[in-house]
Design a protein around this motif. Structure first.
Motif, mmCIF file in Angstrom:
data_model
loop_
_atom_site.group_PDB
_atom_site.id
_atom_site.type_symbol
_atom_site.label_atom_id
_atom_site.label_comp_id
_atom_site.label_asym_id
_atom_site.label_seq_id
_atom_site.Cartn_x
_atom_site.Cartn_y
_atom_site.Cartn_z
ATOM 1 N N GLU A 1 0.775 -1.178 -0.083
ATOM 2 C CA GLU A 1 -0.105 0.069 0.047
ATOM 3 C C GLU A 1 0.776 1.401 -0.040
ATOM 4 O O GLU A 1 1.765 1.354 0.682
ATOM 5 C CB GLU A 1 -1.039 0.019 1.392
ATOM 6 N N LYS A 2 0.354 2.172 -0.690
ATOM 7 C CA LYS A 2 1.195 3.472 -0.881
ATOM 8 C C LYS A 2 0.912 4.543 0.372
ATOM 9 O O LYS A 2 -0.416 4.659 0.635
ATOM 10 C CB LYS A 2 0.767 4.367 -2.030
ATOM 11 N N LYS A 3 1.783 4.788 1.111
ATOM 12 C CA LYS A 3 1.253 5.888 2.219
ATOM 13 C C LYS A 3 1.226 7.118 1.559
ATOM 14 O O LYS A 3 1.893 7.577 0.800
ATOM 15 C CB LYS A 3 2.487 5.595 3.198
ATOM 16 N N LYS A 4 0.198 7.984 2.334
ATOM 17 C CA LYS A 4 0.330 9.220 2.090
ATOM 18 C C LYS A 4 1.367 10.072 2.834
ATOM 19 O O LYS A 4 1.598 9.997 3.770
ATOM 20 C CB LYS A 4 -1.218 9.789 2.571
ATOM 21 N N ARG A 5 1.940 10.666 1.904
ATOM 22 C CA ARG A 5 3.124 11.624 2.309
ATOM 23 C C ARG A 5 2.514 13.081 2.861
ATOM 24 O O ARG A 5 1.636 13.789 2.131
ATOM 25 C CB ARG A 5 3.893 11.709 1.321
ATOM 26 N N ARG A 6 2.788 13.363 4.176
ATOM 27 C CA ARG A 6 2.306 14.945 4.314
ATOM 28 C C ARG A 6 3.632 15.597 4.568
ATOM 29 O O ARG A 6 4.654 15.117 4.933
ATOM 30 C CB ARG A 6 1.704 14.550 5.711
#
Length: 93
Positions: free
Chosen positions: A79-84
């Protein structure tokens, strides 16, 4: 969709070389060639532009070969992590 192979990638690069030089801009016939490659092999826009311009072809071919092999073995894609964006709180005070 087809698997991206070196033959396909080098064919598109050679077709782009035959087009009139326009500073490698993604316009006109070069853009149509990029879209055709994206639809044929399912590569991203950036990857297609790089392939047409002759950059990183072997890396992209290896990437999609590994993806195809993992899909055949039944491994799920990570799964791709949301980058903040990280802010330094000190700059707000």
């Amino acid at each position: 969709m087809e698997l991206l192979t070196r033959e396909i990638a080098y064919t598109y690069r050679d077709r782009a070389k035959a087009l009139p030089y326009n500073g490698m801009q993604d316009i006109g016939e070069r853009r149509a060639l990029r879209i055709e490659l994206q639809e044929r092999c399912g590569v991203t826009e950036l990857e297609a532009v790089n392939i047409i311009n002759g950059f990183h072809i072997d890396i992209y071919c290896m990437k999609y070969l590994i993806k195809a092999r993992e899909a055949a073995e039944g491994k799920p894609e990570p799964e791709k992590k949301k980058r903040r964006r990280q802010y330094d709180r000190r700059e707000f005070y």
